[in-house]
Design an enzyme around this catalytic site. Structure first.
Site, short mmCIF file in Angstrom:
data_model
loop_
_atom_site.label_atom_id
_atom_site.label_comp_id
_atom_site.label_asym_id
_atom_site.label_seq_id
_atom_site.Cartn_x
_atom_site.Cartn_y
_atom_site.Cartn_z
N MET A 233 11.31 24.06 2.20
CA MET A 233 10.13 22.92 1.24
C MET A 233 11.04 22.31 -0.11
SD MET A 233 7.37 24.41 -1.75
CE MET A 233 6.34 25.62 -0.15
N ARG B 88 -10.78 0.58 14.65
CA ARG B 88 -10.87 1.09 13.62
C ARG B 88 -12.08 -0.14 12.08
NH1 ARG B 88 -4.32 1.85 11.35
NH2 ARG B 88 -4.86 -0.10 10.40
N LYS C 193 1.03 -1.32 0.05
CA LYS C 193 0.23 0.39 -0.11
C LYS C 193 0.79 1.29 0.11
CE LYS C 193 0.08 0.08 5.46
NZ LYS C 193 -1.24 -0.05 6.12
N TYR D 101 15.53 30.13 6.75
CA TYR D 101 14.14 31.22 8.01
C TYR D 101 13.87 31.36 9.60
CZ TYR D 101 12.16 30.65 3.14
OH TYR D 101 11.91 30.64 1.86
#
Length: 413
Positions: A330, A148, A47, A282
């Site tokens: 990013m 679940r 998956k 940053y």
């Protein structure tokens, strides 16, 4: 951008970044897992694009090593695998995450094994079997304590009864009964024994009512590795197949004889001298303590590098561990090279098996406060997958060490 990473079958010219996928390691892991559960069939869980490793290539390699089942979450993932001409038609493919109106008929016509946890799903798959003119392959899932997906024990008798009624009408075939552990990665957790006991009770009820499943299964990777009493007819191995431990508390990958399959690296985009007191990235959360050199690693959170590892994420450059200096952005982040001057384009290894002294996915998981599953699965589509040690598709499943019992489900496959 495509949802599927670029796939390369051999090393090429230097790349901005690459995730090298060692298919020999994956095949070896599959054989190790088969040897741990010799009386059970092996499901390779592929998956989420094989946990970021590439579903098609990894599925083929797992089948070559003796996996007789493939597991996916969504039906779309399963249908894509069934359409792959490189996978033998006899390989069973199961999918378990359905929503109303899903592609039930397509799944039935493709011969997929589909999971049913509730009456709405049973009705939809029954209608699909009727429309397709062939019985659906259905696996009934019980919620034994994970909370679940899965049928609640109180509703299990109704689900079993109605599934048997549809089976008698030729609309479906009950191929499996299954459940999933909540805490198999926590040694000695009381829920493990409780879930196993309840699973046996629900199996007993279904079989007393006339269900004759091909496979009964509850074991995930940690249970496969440490709980042989949970193996039943089939074990579902995901993270262990890719050479990562499901839990440091259970042991390292090496403790279980597993080898990590993915190595993530990038080429330094810039090396420069800066003075002491120079802010980096940053927010200036890192300021150089003295004159130094900085290296620019051209991957960032858009490529799946966790921003939470800012200031802690380890990278091997020039044979030394470095740490992400300041914020991971990013598309890039910086490492303080401490005055070393590697060439621009030099390899920066974020993680791999660890055999060359490089960090591992587990090291990044600890740096980011998460689990290794997330580290490999989140590596994004901008990072090409480069496949090494691929073998011809025609090789017979199960060739090599580890072939033997458990290569397929019980009679009826």
């Amino acid at each position: 951008m495509s949802d599927t990473p670029t796939a390369l079958t051999a090393p090429t010219a230097p790349l901005r970044a690459r995730a090298e996928i060692d298919l020999a390691a994956l095949r070896a892991n599959a054989r190790t897992l088969r040897a741990l559960a010799p009386g059970a069939a092996l499901m390779a869980v592929v998956k989420s694009d094989a946990y970021g490793h590439g579903a098609v290539h990894c599925a083929r390699a797992a089948v070559q090593a003796g996996a007789s089942w493939l597991g996916t979450a969504t039906p779309e993932e399963a249908l894509a695998l069934r359409a792959d001409p490189g996978l033998p038609a006899h390989v069973r493919i199961m999918c378990w995450l359905w929503t109303p109106g899903g592609p039930w008929r397509e799944a039935v016509e493709a011969g997929l094994d589909v999971s049913v946890s509730d009456m709405w799903a049973l009705r939809e798959v029954t209608d699909a079997g009727r429309a397709a003119g062939r019985p659906a392959r259905v696996q009934l899932k019980a919620d034994t304590g994970l909370g679940r997906n899965g049928c609640q024990p109180a509703d299990w008798p109704e689900l079993v009864r109605e599934a048997l009624r549809a089976e008698a009408a030729g609309l479906l075939r009950i191929t499996g009964l299954w459940s999933h552990f909540a805490c198999a990665d926590e040694p000695g957790h009381p829920s493990i024994a409780a879930q196993l006991t309840l699973f046996r009770e629900l199996l007993g009820h279904a079989e007393e009512q006339g269900v004759r499943p091909e496979v009964r299964h509850i074991a995930n990777s940690p249970a496969t590795l440490t709980l042989p009493e949970t193996h039943f007819d089939l074990v579902r191995t995901g993270i262990a197949l890719y050479g990562l431990s499901p839990s440091p508390e259970l042991g390292s990958a090496a403790d279980f004889g597993l080898r990590p399959v993915m190595t993530l690296s990038a080429s330094l985009a810039l090396v420069k001298h800066v003075p002491g007191g120079h802010g980096v990235s940053y927010g200036h959360h890192y300021v150089t303590p003295g004159e130094t050199t900085l290296g620019l690693v051209p991957v960032g959170y858009a490529d799946g590098i966790p921003r939470h590892a800012s200031g802690t994420g380890p990278v091997l450059v020039g044979g030394k561990w470095r740490t992400a200096a300041g914020r991971i952005a990013m598309d890039q982040f910086v490492v303080d090279l401490g005055g070393d001057e590697p060439e621009v384009g030099a390899e920066a290894v974020l993680f791999g098996p660890g055999g060359r002294g490089e960090p591992t996915a587990e090291d990044w998981a600890q740096a980011a406060g998460t689990i290794a599953y997330e580290i490999v699965t989140r590596i994004g589509t901008r990072v090409p997958r480069v496949y090494v040690n691929e073998e011809p598709i025609g090789q017979e499943p199960g060739d090599g060490p580890g072939a033997g019992p458990g290569a397929g489900p019980r009679a009826g496959d």
